[in-house]
Scaffold this motif. Structure first.
Motif, PDB file in Angstrom:
ATOM      1  N   VAL A   1      44.405  27.248  41.273  1.00 18.91           N
ATOM      2  CA  VAL A   1      45.395  28.002  42.054  1.00 18.91           C
ATOM      3  C   VAL A   1      45.162  29.593  42.043  1.00 18.91           C
ATOM      4  O   VAL A   1      45.310  30.319  42.936  1.00 18.91           O
ATOM      5  CB  VAL A   1      46.751  27.751  41.176  1.00 18.91           C
ATOM      6  CG1 VAL A   1      47.830  28.506  42.148  1.00 18.91           C
ATOM      7  CG2 VAL A   1      47.034  26.159  41.501  1.00 18.91           C
ATOM      8  N   TYR A   2      44.913  29.988  40.930  1.00 17.93           N
ATOM      9  CA  TYR A   2      44.580  31.535  40.639  1.00 17.93           C
ATOM     10  C   TYR A   2      43.336  31.908  41.543  1.00 17.93           C
ATOM     11  O   TYR A   2      43.674  32.884  42.417  1.00 17.93           O
ATOM     12  CB  TYR A   2      44.043  31.597  39.344  1.00 17.93           C
ATOM     13  CG  TYR A   2      43.622  33.115  38.912  1.00 17.93           C
ATOM     14  CD1 TYR A   2      44.397  34.035  38.885  1.00 17.93           C
ATOM     15  CD2 TYR A   2      42.162  33.465  38.975  1.00 17.93           C
ATOM     16  CE1 TYR A   2      43.800  35.617  38.461  1.00 17.93           C
ATOM     17  CE2 TYR A   2      41.539  34.824  38.873  1.00 17.93           C
ATOM     18  CZ  TYR A   2      42.375  35.686  38.548  1.00 17.93           C
ATOM     19  OH  TYR A   2      41.917  36.897  38.692  1.00 17.93           O
ATOM     20  N   ARG A   3      42.528  31.270  41.533  1.00 20.17           N
ATOM     21  CA  ARG A   3      41.256  31.418  42.633  1.00 20.17           C
ATOM     22  C   ARG A   3      41.764  31.223  43.901  1.00 20.17           C
ATOM     23  O   ARG A   3      41.191  32.062  45.112  1.00 20.17           O
ATOM     24  CB  ARG A   3      40.022  30.547  42.467  1.00 20.17           C
ATOM     25  CG  ARG A   3      39.230  30.825  41.000  1.00 20.17           C
ATOM     26  CD  ARG A   3      38.060  30.168  40.955  1.00 20.17           C
ATOM     27  NE  ARG A   3      38.229  28.750  40.888  1.00 20.17           N
ATOM     28  CZ  ARG A   3      38.010  27.979  39.978  1.00 20.17           C
ATOM     29  NH1 ARG A   3      38.348  28.489  38.726  1.00 20.17           N
ATOM     30  NH2 ARG A   3      38.106  26.529  39.956  1.00 20.17           N
ATOM     31  N   ALA A   4      42.673  30.490  44.251  1.00 19.36           N
ATOM     32  CA  ALA A   4      43.093  30.256  45.767  1.00 19.36           C
ATOM     33  C   ALA A   4      43.927  31.423  46.019  1.00 19.36           C
ATOM     34  O   ALA A   4      43.714  31.995  47.222  1.00 19.36           O
ATOM     35  CB  ALA A   4      43.785  28.858  46.008  1.00 19.36           C
ATOM     36  N   LEU A   5      44.706  32.042  45.345  1.00 17.45           N
ATOM     37  CA  LEU A   5      45.446  33.074  45.505  1.00 17.45           C
ATOM     38  C   LEU A   5      44.600  34.568  45.448  1.00 17.45           C
ATOM     39  O   LEU A   5      45.116  35.106  46.300  1.00 17.45           O
ATOM     40  CB  LEU A   5      46.517  33.375  44.355  1.00 17.45           C
ATOM     41  CG  LEU A   5      47.724  32.502  44.187  1.00 17.45           C
ATOM     42  CD1 LEU A   5      48.258  32.447  42.749  1.00 17.45           C
ATOM     43  CD2 LEU A   5      48.896  32.728  45.485  1.00 17.45           C
ATOM     44  N   LYS A   6      43.740  34.376  44.804  1.00 17.50           N
ATOM     45  CA  LYS A   6      42.732  35.611  45.170  1.00 17.50           C
ATOM     46  C   LYS A   6      42.094  35.511  46.327  1.00 17.50           C
ATOM     47  O   LYS A   6      41.935  36.738  47.016  1.00 17.50           O
ATOM     48  CB  LYS A   6      41.380  35.691  43.991  1.00 17.50           C
ATOM     49  CG  LYS A   6      41.878  36.127  42.588  1.00 17.50           C
ATOM     50  CD  LYS A   6      40.521  36.276  41.879  1.00 17.50           C
ATOM     51  CE  LYS A   6      39.376  35.214  41.812  1.00 17.50           C
ATOM     52  NZ  LYS A   6      38.167  35.669  41.162  1.00 17.50           N
ATOM     53  N   ASP A   7      41.870  34.481  46.920  1.00 15.46           N
ATOM     54  CA  ASP A   7      41.442  34.292  48.244  1.00 15.46           C
ATOM     55  C   ASP A   7      42.453  34.585  49.323  1.00 15.46           C
ATOM     56  O   ASP A   7      41.898  35.491  50.349  1.00 15.46           O
ATOM     57  CB  ASP A   7      40.681  33.146  48.641  1.00 15.46           C
ATOM     58  CG  ASP A   7      39.620  32.658  47.677  1.00 15.46           C
ATOM     59  OD1 ASP A   7      38.766  33.732  47.538  1.00 15.46           O
ATOM     60  OD2 ASP A   7      38.990  31.333  47.643  1.00 15.46           O
ATOM     61  N   THR A   8      43.271  34.408  49.320  1.00 14.55           N
ATOM     62  CA  THR A   8      44.525  34.481  50.307  1.00 14.55           C
ATOM     63  C   THR A   8      45.289  35.705  49.964  1.00 14.55           C
ATOM     64  O   THR A   8      45.925  36.304  51.092  1.00 14.55           O
ATOM     65  CB  THR A   8      45.419  33.286  50.073  1.00 14.55           C
ATOM     66  OG1 THR A   8      46.168  33.019  48.982  1.00 14.55           O
ATOM     67  CG2 THR A   8      44.831  31.743  50.658  1.00 14.55           C
ATOM     68  N   HIS A   9      45.412  36.309  48.985  1.00 14.99           N
ATOM     69  CA  HIS A   9      46.263  37.453  48.588  1.00 14.99           C
ATOM     70  C   HIS A   9      45.441  38.321  47.356  1.00 14.99           C
ATOM     71  O   HIS A   9      46.073  38.641  46.327  1.00 14.99           O
ATOM     72  CB  HIS A   9      47.771  37.274  47.976  1.00 14.99           C
ATOM     73  CG  HIS A   9      48.333  36.163  48.991  1.00 14.99           C
ATOM     74  ND1 HIS A   9      48.236  34.993  49.079  1.00 14.99           N
ATOM     75  CD2 HIS A   9      49.402  36.527  49.758  1.00 14.99           C
ATOM     76  CE1 HIS A   9      49.180  34.419  49.989  1.00 14.99           C
ATOM     77  NE2 HIS A   9      50.002  35.590  50.509  1.00 14.99           N
ATOM     78  N   PRO A  10      44.490  38.773  48.008  1.00 12.25           N
ATOM     79  CA  PRO A  10      43.655  39.679  46.924  1.00 12.25           C
ATOM     80  C   PRO A  10      44.372  40.811  46.479  1.00 12.25           C
ATOM     81  O   PRO A  10      44.098  41.402  45.405  1.00 12.25           O
ATOM     82  CB  PRO A  10      42.397  40.010  47.775  1.00 12.25           C
ATOM     83  CG  PRO A  10      42.818  39.564  49.271  1.00 12.25           C
ATOM     84  CD  PRO A  10      43.599  38.593  49.334  1.00 12.25           C
ATOM     85  N   HIS A  11      44.880  41.580  47.299  1.00 13.73           N
ATOM     86  CA  HIS A  11      45.655  42.826  47.010  1.00 13.73           C
ATOM     87  C   HIS A  11      46.614  42.699  46.063  1.00 13.73           C
ATOM     88  O   HIS A  11      47.109  43.236  45.271  1.00 13.73           O
ATOM     89  CB  HIS A  11      46.118  43.734  48.216  1.00 13.73           C
ATOM     90  CG  HIS A  11      44.921  44.043  49.070  1.00 13.73           C
ATOM     91  ND1 HIS A  11      43.924  44.774  48.996  1.00 13.73           N
ATOM     92  CD2 HIS A  11      44.676  43.498  50.437  1.00 13.73           C
ATOM     93  CE1 HIS A  11      43.095  44.972  49.980  1.00 13.73           C
ATOM     94  NE2 HIS A  11      43.584  44.303  50.917  1.00 13.73           N
TER      95      HIS A  11
END
Length: 271
Positions: free
Chosen positions: A245-255
């Motif tokens: 989930v953390y990696r998916a958040l990095k991809d979709t909401h990096p800022h």
């Protein structure tokens, strides 16, 4: 490339009763040099990674095939290389032709030239490796056709292209007490500020969320309700699931993730 309409679609396969395939692919594989007479659309893929005070770039010149592009993305991501988006070559190129990469002074480029070839996604793809120090105002790169010395592509890599690389979550030492996961520490902020939930759910579908869970979260009316529903499922997640989930958040909401990491660590997440 064309799409064939299947005569019948079953659960695990599709049936083409009278397919008509071009023999060009067979000729390209069987007849040496045949590909030199066929022009194809190509793309350039550029990745970078900070290595102490230097920056390392990987530059690919490959056929414009989405399966090849995804295979390269996956391979580079393993080593935390980040892709830079630059325009592809304007003109079509020839399979089997050789191309030379050059650039600003003080760049070390290995190798100096590559042959444009069509390798299956399962094989390692050829690329230029570029070593650069401080890039200053920018680095100019050019690719030329070796035979005719025609300029077929150029790009300027600016400092602003090198966005912060988000760190991976470090594995806890076996003797150290387990720290709260990133998701648990920042649950309130994630519920309030994740604004595009559906792309996040698409990345988790099948890997973390079952079909029923996926539909249940999507059925919520607002983004905040969707995130609350998503977190209500986290009680059954392992740490590996939370890492996904953390990696998916990095991809979709990096800022957003970068900001939360900076606040929690008290330092700027740069390089």
């Amino acid at each position: 490339m064309v799409l064939e309409t299947p005569a019948r679609v079953e659960q695990h396969y599709a049936v083409l009763e009278k397919p008509s395939f071009s023999p060009v692919g067979v000729l390209m594989r069987k007849i040496p040099g045949f590909g030199r007479f066929i022009r194809i659309t190509s793309i350039t893929l550029i990745y970078y990674h900070f290595n102490l005070q230097d920056v390392i770039f990987h530059l690919y010149l490959v056929p414009n095939d989405c399966t090849i592009r995804k295979a390269i993305d996956d391979e580079e991501m393993k080593f935390q290389f980040v892709r830079i988006n630059k325009p592809p070559p304007v003109d079509s190129l020839y399979i089997g032709s050789r191309y030379i990469l050059s650039g600003s002074k003080n760049l070390e480029i290995i190798p100096k030239e590559l042959k444009l070839c069509y390798r299956s996604p399962g094989k390692s793809q050829l690329f230029f490796e570029i070593y650069a120090g401080h890039i200053g105002s920018g680095i100019k790169l050019q690719i030329q056709d070796k035979k005719h010395r025609n300029l077929i592509w150029e790009a300027l890599l600016k400092p602003g292209d090198l966005r912060p690389v988000l760190p991976m979550i470090p594995a806890a030492h076996k003797d150290a007490p387990a720290l709260p996961h990133f998701l648990d520490r920042h649950r309130e902020q994630l519920v309030a500020r994740v604004t595009s939930v559906d792309p996040l759910l698409d990345k988790l579908h099948g890997a973390v969320l079952s079909e029923e869970e996926y539909e249940a979260v999507r059925a919520e009316a607002t983004n905040q309700d969707k995130m609350r529903k998503l977190f209500s499922l986290s009680r059954s997640w392992t740490r590996a699931c939370k890492d996904r989930v953390y990696r998916a958040l990095k991809d979709t909401h990096p800022h957003l993730i970068t900001e939360l990491l900076e606040k929690s660590s008290g330092i700027s997440v740069e390089s």
